[in-house]
Design a protein around this motif. Structure first.
Motif, short mmCIF file in Angstrom:
data_model
loop_
_atom_site.label_atom_id
_atom_site.label_comp_id
_atom_site.label_asym_id
_atom_site.label_seq_id
_atom_site.Cartn_x
_atom_site.Cartn_y
_atom_site.Cartn_z
N PRO A 106 43.49 46.00 38.63
CA PRO A 106 44.35 45.54 37.54
C PRO A 106 43.63 45.26 36.23
O PRO A 106 44.17 45.53 35.14
CB PRO A 106 44.99 44.28 38.12
CG PRO A 106 45.07 44.54 39.58
CD PRO A 106 43.82 45.32 39.91
N ILE A 107 42.40 44.70 36.29
CA ILE A 107 41.72 44.40 35.03
C ILE A 107 41.26 45.67 34.32
O ILE A 107 41.13 45.68 33.09
CB ILE A 107 40.56 43.39 35.20
CG1 ILE A 107 39.42 43.96 36.02
CG2 ILE A 107 41.06 42.08 35.78
CD1 ILE A 107 38.19 43.06 36.05
N GLY A 196 43.99 32.99 40.26
CA GLY A 196 45.33 33.22 39.77
C GLY A 196 45.40 33.49 38.29
O GLY A 196 46.43 33.94 37.79
N ARG A 197 44.32 33.23 37.56
CA ARG A 197 44.34 33.47 36.12
C ARG A 197 44.29 34.97 35.81
O ARG A 197 44.91 35.45 34.87
CB ARG A 197 43.19 32.74 35.44
CG ARG A 197 43.23 32.78 33.94
CD ARG A 197 44.44 32.03 33.38
NE ARG A 197 44.27 30.58 33.47
CZ ARG A 197 45.27 29.72 33.58
NH1 ARG A 197 46.52 30.18 33.68
NH2 ARG A 197 45.05 28.42 33.64
N LEU A 198 43.52 35.71 36.61
CA LEU A 198 43.45 37.16 36.50
C LEU A 198 44.09 37.78 37.73
O LEU A 198 44.00 37.23 38.84
CB LEU A 198 42.01 37.65 36.38
CG LEU A 198 41.41 37.75 34.96
CD1 LEU A 198 41.38 36.39 34.28
CD2 LEU A 198 40.03 38.37 35.01
N ALA A 199 44.72 38.92 37.55
CA ALA A 199 45.34 39.61 38.68
C ALA A 199 44.27 40.13 39.63
O ALA A 199 43.22 40.63 39.20
CB ALA A 199 46.19 40.77 38.16
N CYS A 200 44.53 39.99 40.90
CA CYS A 200 43.62 40.54 41.91
C CYS A 200 44.24 41.80 42.52
O CYS A 200 45.41 42.12 42.28
CB CYS A 200 43.34 39.51 43.00
SG CYS A 200 44.78 38.97 43.93
N THR A 201 43.46 42.51 43.30
CA THR A 201 43.97 43.70 43.96
C THR A 201 44.83 43.30 45.16
O THR A 201 44.64 42.23 45.74
CB THR A 201 42.83 44.58 44.46
OG1 THR A 201 41.96 43.80 45.30
CG2 THR A 201 42.02 45.14 43.31
N PRO A 202 45.79 44.13 45.53
CA PRO A 202 46.56 43.85 46.74
C PRO A 202 45.63 43.67 47.94
O PRO A 202 44.63 44.37 48.07
CB PRO A 202 47.41 45.11 46.90
CG PRO A 202 47.55 45.65 45.52
CD PRO A 202 46.24 45.35 44.84
N ASN A 227 41.18 37.11 26.91
CA ASN A 227 42.56 37.21 26.45
C ASN A 227 43.19 38.55 26.79
O ASN A 227 44.40 38.66 26.95
CB ASN A 227 42.65 36.93 24.95
CG ASN A 227 42.63 35.45 24.63
OD1 ASN A 227 42.90 34.61 25.49
ND2 ASN A 227 42.32 35.11 23.39
N VAL A 228 42.38 39.59 26.89
CA VAL A 228 42.89 40.90 27.31
C VAL A 228 43.10 40.95 28.82
O VAL A 228 44.11 41.48 29.31
CB VAL A 228 41.91 42.02 26.87
CG1 VAL A 228 42.21 43.33 27.59
CG2 VAL A 228 41.99 42.22 25.36
N LEU A 229 42.18 40.37 29.60
CA LEU A 229 42.22 40.50 31.06
C LEU A 229 43.25 39.60 31.74
O LEU A 229 43.79 39.95 32.79
CB LEU A 229 40.85 40.18 31.66
CG LEU A 229 39.67 41.05 31.27
CD1 LEU A 229 38.43 40.63 32.05
CD2 LEU A 229 39.96 42.52 31.49
N ASN A 235 51.01 44.97 39.99
CA ASN A 235 50.57 45.09 41.38
C ASN A 235 50.15 43.77 42.02
O ASN A 235 49.70 43.74 43.16
CB ASN A 235 49.39 46.07 41.48
CG ASN A 235 49.80 47.49 41.21
OD1 ASN A 235 50.99 47.81 41.18
ND2 ASN A 235 48.82 48.36 40.99
N SER A 236 50.27 42.67 41.29
CA SER A 236 49.82 41.37 41.81
C SER A 236 50.94 40.35 41.67
O SER A 236 51.51 40.19 40.60
CB SER A 236 48.58 40.89 41.04
OG SER A 236 48.20 39.60 41.45
#
Length: 475
Positions: A106-107, A196-202, A227-229, A235-236
């Motif tokens: 996701p990042i 939880g601040r950044l999306a992780c992979t499934p 701020n971008v990430l 998907n999360s």
């Protein structure tokens, strides 16, 4: 070194906007740097020049047409572990040397949507389970400040590539300090966000001790990248809503900051402590009230409980999937973990219980006493060989103290147990052997803005001159 090699992402965007620098031309400068460092630092797992050139040409068109995005044309380093569709993703292992990523992390999607140009894939240790960066597949990655010494791990290739001038931004991941360790040893900024601040992979939703995060040579670039990430991804389902961090911060007038130099560790090197105390003086000069508190944790227990928790969630199952016929292909440190996986099973519960105990102590001594932030060193020493093998040498002697070789020199793991705490790693200067030192800035659960405010003031205080007028001699 080209005069433009160490431009920050913020400076690049300014020059692209003004038309005084073209993204395609700048990419060629970095491609030359990337090729040159491989003979010394050895931090490239792969360089993807053709697709990067195509993206750089598109970025140039967007700038000319007034359609530029947040990171338009900015080259980015991607940790090998972080999946980029179509790029190899062997996790530095000969066992999986033919694996290719089927989709983006996701990042990576967020970076591409912002116009960034991933082109350089950075090394990591096998399966990202070592605090240094060497493997049978990629060899040893050195530290650009001192090639014989460790660049850290597991995001060591990212830290080394930033220090070598390969790009101004990099991705990292952190399950026991893997962003903060190389940030310290390579002299860059890194951020371990709260889970939880950044999306992780499934499938990683229950792996709360481990998070992705940004790394950058400058504080302003770290804010830009975070701020971008940050924020949700299709998907999360575990990602929290996100309010962008400020890009400007006031001083620290009246802010109370607690510190413990080494969490009670006996082997804190004098040069690491000297640089830490100088950084704290810089924060006092920005208006903060900085006071020492008595935090003396059983770091050996913390390391064991964290590692057992990681084994219970991820490591043991993963290691058991490796056929016996492939065992000889593994690095010594992975074979050691694989052998452990065959022993008695471990549980995640001690991690949860110890994290609660640590939080209560922080509440009693720090947050509950009105301190907004907490600071400690990141590592106790910089005297770490680039090819250190904790299996061949189980103990180190640091500052006259015996130290367990695998994680005993790190002050990072406690904050992976406290995985809702934001932790920002900031450089504090050079050690006596010329390797950077660093500190961790910690805030209470999900209080991201406080750690960035403190780090902004640290950067403005100027107590570290790394990448301002001090640059790695290897580059």
């Amino acid at each position: 070194m080209n005069d433009n090699t160490y431009l920050s992402a913020s400076e690049l965007l300014t020059r692209f906007r003004a038309g005084s620098l073209d993204p395609a031309d700048y990419l060629e400068t970095l491609l030359a740097t990337a090729k040159r460092q491989q003979a010394t630092v050895n931090c490239a797992a792969g360089i993807f020049a053709d697709e990067a050139r195509e993206r750089a040409r598109e970025s140039g068109r967007r700038w000319r047409e007034g359609r530029a995005r947040a990171l338009e044309g900015v080259p980015v380093i991607i940790k090998e572990e972080t999946a980029v569709k179509g790029w190899p993703r062997p996790l530095a292992s000969l066992v999986f040397k033919d694996k290719v990523a089927a989709e983006n992390h996701p990042i990576v999607d967020k970076l591409l949507e912002a116009g960034a140009i991933p082109y350089f894939q950075a090394t990591n240790p096998e399966f990202c389970v070592l605090g240094h960066t060497w493997s049978k597949l990629y060899g040893v990655t050195g530290n650009p400040w001192s090639l014989a010494h460790s660049c850290g791990g597991s995001s060591g290739g990212s830290g080394a590539a930033l220090a070598a001038g390969v790009a101004p931004l990099a991705t990292g991941s952190d399950m026991a300090g893997s962003i903060r360790i190389p940030s310290s040893l390579c002299g860059v900024y890194g951020y371990k966000p709260p889970f939880g601040r950044l999306a992780c992979t499934p499938t990683d939703e229950y792996f709360a001790q481990a998070v992705e995060g940004p790394m950058a040579r400058s504080f302003d670039d770290l804010v830009l990248m975070q701020n971008v990430l940050a924020g949700p991804h299709p998907n999360s389902y575990t990602t929290l809503p996100f309010t962008p961090l400020p890009t400007e911060y006031g001083d620290l007038q009246g802010m109370r900051i607690a510190y413990s130099p080494a969490l009670g560790h006996a082997a804190l090197a004098p040069d690491v402590q000297r640089n830490l105390l100088r950084a704290l003086e810089g924060l006092r000069g920005r208006g903060a009230v900085v006071e020492e508190v008595d935090i003396r944790w059983d770091l050996e227990q913390i390391n064991k409980v964290l590692l057992d928790g990681l084994r219970a969630i991820f490591v043991d199952e993963f290691m058991n999937d490796i056929p016996d016929a492939d065992a000889d292909k593994l690095c010594s440190y992975v074979r050691h973990l694989r052998d452990q996986a065959k022993d008695a099973p471990v549980s995640i519960m001690p991690s949860a219980l110890l994290a609660q105990q640590l939080h209560r102590e922080m509440q009693a001594k720090v947050w509950g006493r009105g301190y907004a932030a907490f600071i400690c060193a990141t590592l106790v020493s910089t005297q770490l060989p680039a090819d250190q093998d904790p299996v061949a040498q189980a103990m180190l002697e640091l500052d006259g103290q015996p130290v367990e070789a695998y994680l005993g020199w790190c002050l990072t793991p406690a904050f992976n147990l406290l995985n809702r705490y934001p932790v920002l790693a900031a450089p504090t200067g050079l050690s006596d052997i010329g390797v950077p030192t660093g500190m961790q800035i910690v805030a209470n659960a999900y209080d991201d803005e406080t750690v960035f405010r403190v780090a902004a003031n640290h950067a403005r205080a100027g107590s570290s001159r790394l990448f301002v007028d001090q640059f790695p001699p290897a580059c």
